[in-house]
Motif scaffolding. Structure first.
Motif, PDB file in Angstrom:
ATOM      1  N   ARG A  38      70.589 145.364 108.079  1.00  0.00           N
ATOM      2  CA  ARG A  38      71.965 145.722 107.712  1.00  0.00           C
ATOM      3  C   ARG A  38      72.923 144.737 108.363  1.00  0.00           C
ATOM      4  O   ARG A  38      72.799 144.433 109.546  1.00  0.00           O
ATOM      5  CB  ARG A  38      72.262 147.136 108.209  1.00  0.00           C
ATOM      6  CG  ARG A  38      73.657 147.616 107.934  1.00  0.00           C
ATOM      7  CD  ARG A  38      73.799 149.057 108.443  1.00  0.00           C
ATOM      8  NE  ARG A  38      75.134 149.527 108.278  1.00  0.00           N
ATOM      9  CZ  ARG A  38      75.999 149.697 109.272  1.00  0.00           C
ATOM     10  NH1 ARG A  38      75.649 149.436 110.509  1.00  0.00           N
ATOM     11  NH2 ARG A  38      77.212 150.134 109.034  1.00  0.00           N
ATOM     12  N   ARG A  39      73.861 144.244 107.563  1.00  0.00           N
ATOM     13  CA  ARG A  39      74.909 143.353 108.065  1.00  0.00           C
ATOM     14  C   ARG A  39      76.247 143.914 107.615  1.00  0.00           C
ATOM     15  O   ARG A  39      76.512 144.021 106.414  1.00  0.00           O
ATOM     16  CB  ARG A  39      74.707 141.945 107.509  1.00  0.00           C
ATOM     17  CG  ARG A  39      75.772 140.962 107.952  1.00  0.00           C
ATOM     18  CD  ARG A  39      75.535 139.603 107.283  1.00  0.00           C
ATOM     19  NE  ARG A  39      76.569 138.688 107.588  1.00  0.00           N
ATOM     20  CZ  ARG A  39      76.509 137.741 108.517  1.00  0.00           C
ATOM     21  NH1 ARG A  39      75.412 137.605 109.225  1.00  0.00           N
ATOM     22  NH2 ARG A  39      77.520 136.937 108.715  1.00  0.00           N
ATOM     23  N   LEU A  40      77.080 144.286 108.581  1.00  0.00           N
ATOM     24  CA  LEU A  40      78.403 144.830 108.307  1.00  0.00           C
ATOM     25  C   LEU A  40      79.434 143.811 108.777  1.00  0.00           C
ATOM     26  O   LEU A  40      79.438 143.436 109.950  1.00  0.00           O
ATOM     27  CB  LEU A  40      78.596 146.161 109.027  1.00  0.00           C
ATOM     28  CG  LEU A  40      79.979 146.792 108.922  1.00  0.00           C
ATOM     29  CD1 LEU A  40      80.316 147.154 107.479  1.00  0.00           C
ATOM     30  CD2 LEU A  40      80.077 148.016 109.827  1.00  0.00           C
ATOM     31  N   THR A  41      80.293 143.382 107.857  1.00  0.00           N
ATOM     32  CA  THR A  41      81.362 142.450 108.179  1.00  0.00           C
ATOM     33  C   THR A  41      82.686 143.174 107.963  1.00  0.00           C
ATOM     34  O   THR A  41      82.942 143.689 106.875  1.00  0.00           O
ATOM     35  CB  THR A  41      81.303 141.191 107.290  1.00  0.00           C
ATOM     36  OG1 THR A  41      79.999 140.619 107.402  1.00  0.00           O
ATOM     37  CG2 THR A  41      82.348 140.173 107.702  1.00  0.00           C
ATOM     38  N   ILE A  42      83.511 143.220 109.023  1.00  0.00           N
ATOM     39  CA  ILE A  42      84.801 143.907 108.956  1.00  0.00           C
ATOM     40  C   ILE A  42      85.916 142.871 109.064  1.00  0.00           C
ATOM     41  O   ILE A  42      85.942 142.072 109.999  1.00  0.00           O
ATOM     42  CB  ILE A  42      84.939 144.950 110.080  1.00  0.00           C
ATOM     43  CG1 ILE A  42      83.816 145.986 109.971  1.00  0.00           C
ATOM     44  CG2 ILE A  42      86.313 145.617 110.027  1.00  0.00           C
ATOM     45  CD1 ILE A  42      83.757 146.957 111.127  1.00  0.00           C
ATOM     46  N   ASP A  68      85.840 145.755 104.273  1.00  0.00           N
ATOM     47  CA  ASP A  68      84.535 145.431 104.849  1.00  0.00           C
ATOM     48  C   ASP A  68      83.529 145.170 103.740  1.00  0.00           C
ATOM     49  O   ASP A  68      83.756 145.538 102.581  1.00  0.00           O
ATOM     50  CB  ASP A  68      84.044 146.520 105.807  1.00  0.00           C
ATOM     51  CG  ASP A  68      83.701 147.834 105.129  1.00  0.00           C
ATOM     52  OD1 ASP A  68      83.137 147.826 104.018  1.00  0.00           O
ATOM     53  OD2 ASP A  68      83.985 148.892 105.705  1.00  0.00           O
ATOM     54  N   GLU A 100      79.324 145.587 103.462  1.00  0.00           N
ATOM     55  CA  GLU A 100      78.091 146.032 104.100  1.00  0.00           C
ATOM     56  C   GLU A 100      76.920 145.656 103.202  1.00  0.00           C
ATOM     57  O   GLU A 100      76.839 146.086 102.048  1.00  0.00           O
ATOM     58  CB  GLU A 100      78.112 147.541 104.320  1.00  0.00           C
ATOM     59  CG  GLU A 100      76.884 148.055 105.018  1.00  0.00           C
ATOM     60  CD  GLU A 100      76.932 149.544 105.293  1.00  0.00           C
ATOM     61  OE1 GLU A 100      76.107 150.013 106.084  1.00  0.00           O
ATOM     62  OE2 GLU A 100      77.779 150.249 104.694  1.00  0.00           O
ATOM     63  N   ASP A 101      76.032 144.836 103.732  1.00  0.00           N
ATOM     64  CA  ASP A 101      74.878 144.357 102.983  1.00  0.00           C
ATOM     65  C   ASP A 101      73.619 144.958 103.594  1.00  0.00           C
ATOM     66  O   ASP A 101      73.343 144.747 104.780  1.00  0.00           O
ATOM     67  CB  ASP A 101      74.828 142.826 103.041  1.00  0.00           C
ATOM     68  CG  ASP A 101      73.758 142.255 102.147  1.00  0.00           C
ATOM     69  OD1 ASP A 101      73.684 142.663 100.968  1.00  0.00           O
ATOM     70  OD2 ASP A 101      72.988 141.396 102.621  1.00  0.00           O
ATOM     71  N   ILE A 102      72.890 145.728 102.798  1.00  0.00           N
ATOM     72  CA  ILE A 102      71.671 146.391 103.255  1.00  0.00           C
ATOM     73  C   ILE A 102      70.503 145.848 102.435  1.00  0.00           C
ATOM     74  O   ILE A 102      70.518 145.915 101.202  1.00  0.00           O
ATOM     75  CB  ILE A 102      71.771 147.922 103.073  1.00  0.00           C
ATOM     76  CG1 ILE A 102      72.966 148.457 103.854  1.00  0.00           C
ATOM     77  CG2 ILE A 102      70.467 148.601 103.477  1.00  0.00           C
ATOM     78  CD1 ILE A 102      73.336 149.883 103.509  1.00  0.00           C
ATOM     79  N   THR A 146      74.917 146.344  98.325  1.00  0.00           N
ATOM     80  CA  THR A 146      76.078 145.697  98.937  1.00  0.00           C
ATOM     81  C   THR A 146      77.315 146.512  98.606  1.00  0.00           C
ATOM     82  O   THR A 146      77.670 146.658  97.434  1.00  0.00           O
ATOM     83  CB  THR A 146      76.246 144.242  98.445  1.00  0.00           C
ATOM     84  OG1 THR A 146      75.033 143.528  98.700  1.00  0.00           O
ATOM     85  CG2 THR A 146      77.385 143.561  99.178  1.00  0.00           C
ATOM     86  N   ASP A 169      84.328 147.544 100.430  1.00  0.00           N
ATOM     87  CA  ASP A 169      85.316 148.586 100.684  1.00  0.00           C
ATOM     88  C   ASP A 169      86.674 147.981 101.001  1.00  0.00           C
ATOM     89  O   ASP A 169      86.762 146.996 101.732  1.00  0.00           O
ATOM     90  CB  ASP A 169      84.909 149.434 101.894  1.00  0.00           C
ATOM     91  CG  ASP A 169      83.546 150.080 101.741  1.00  0.00           C
ATOM     92  OD1 ASP A 169      83.310 150.698 100.693  1.00  0.00           O
ATOM     93  OD2 ASP A 169      82.735 149.966 102.667  1.00  0.00           O
ATOM     94  N   THR A 201      85.798 151.765  96.949  1.00  0.00           N
ATOM     95  CA  THR A 201      84.437 151.324  97.251  1.00  0.00           C
ATOM     96  C   THR A 201      83.743 150.927  95.963  1.00  0.00           C
ATOM     97  O   THR A 201      83.794 151.653  94.970  1.00  0.00           O
ATOM     98  CB  THR A 201      83.618 152.438  97.946  1.00  0.00           C
ATOM     99  OG1 THR A 201      84.233 152.762  99.182  1.00  0.00           O
ATOM    100  CG2 THR A 201      82.188 151.999  98.197  1.00  0.00           C
TER     101      THR A 201
END
Length: 166
Positions: A67-71, A82, A84-86, A108, A111, A122
């Motif tokens: 999981r990569r979350l970029t805010i 944000d 969020e790539d899972i 992906t 948001d 979203t």
């Protein structure tokens, strides 16, 4: 006769107006995005049920997840959006007979955020590749519509059940 046609003068005036407007617009700045990366395992017993409700068998899901979350935030530290790539890589398992089939894909989330951190909008892009379940599409949570090919359609799930049966 003028060197410039009426259309050329009109386009030049529009371009100049655009440059002037852009130079008067306030500068919007943003802080460097924050990135959070994690990984782990996910096991979901009984993700699908195959066969009649009073019998049949369950199919479990077993995946490795990254999981990569970029805010993205303003310079004032207010999150505005944000991504969020899972990514998941694993398998479907019939625990009764040990048969399994590969499952792999990505989710992906895109948001936009309200000032209080709640979700304004979203969108979810997804794709799944595997022996039985495969598809790609987008869900817009604003209108609730799915566009694409559902990887967990009744036809694909029936094929998975048949493939993992005794």
């Amino acid at each position: 006769m003028s060197r410039w046609s009426s259309l050329t003068r009109h386009l030049a005036a529009l371009s100049l107006a655009g440059v002037c407007a852009a130079s008067l617009a306030p500068v919007v700045s943003a802080a460097a995005p924050e990135v959070f990366v994690s990984s782990g395992a996910a096991y979901d017993a009984g993700y699908f049920h195959c066969g009649p409700a009073d019998g049949g068998f369950a199919i479990d899901g077993d995946w490795a997840i990254t999981r990569r979350l970029t805010i993205f935030s303003t310079n004032d530290g207010v999150p505005v959006r944000d991504i969020e790539d899972i990514r998941f890589d694993g398998r479907w398992v019939n625990p009764e007979n040990g048969k399994w089939a590969p499952d792999k894909g990505a989710l992906t989330f895109f948001d936009t955020l309200n000032p209080d951190g709640s979700f304004a909008t979203t969108m979810l892009n997804m794709h799944r590749t595997g022996t039985y379940l495969h598809g790609a599409g987008r869900i817009d949570f604003t209108d609730g519509l799915f566009r694409g090919r559902d990887a967990e359609s009744s036809v694909d799930v029936a094929a998975l059940c048949a493939g993992l049966a005794d």
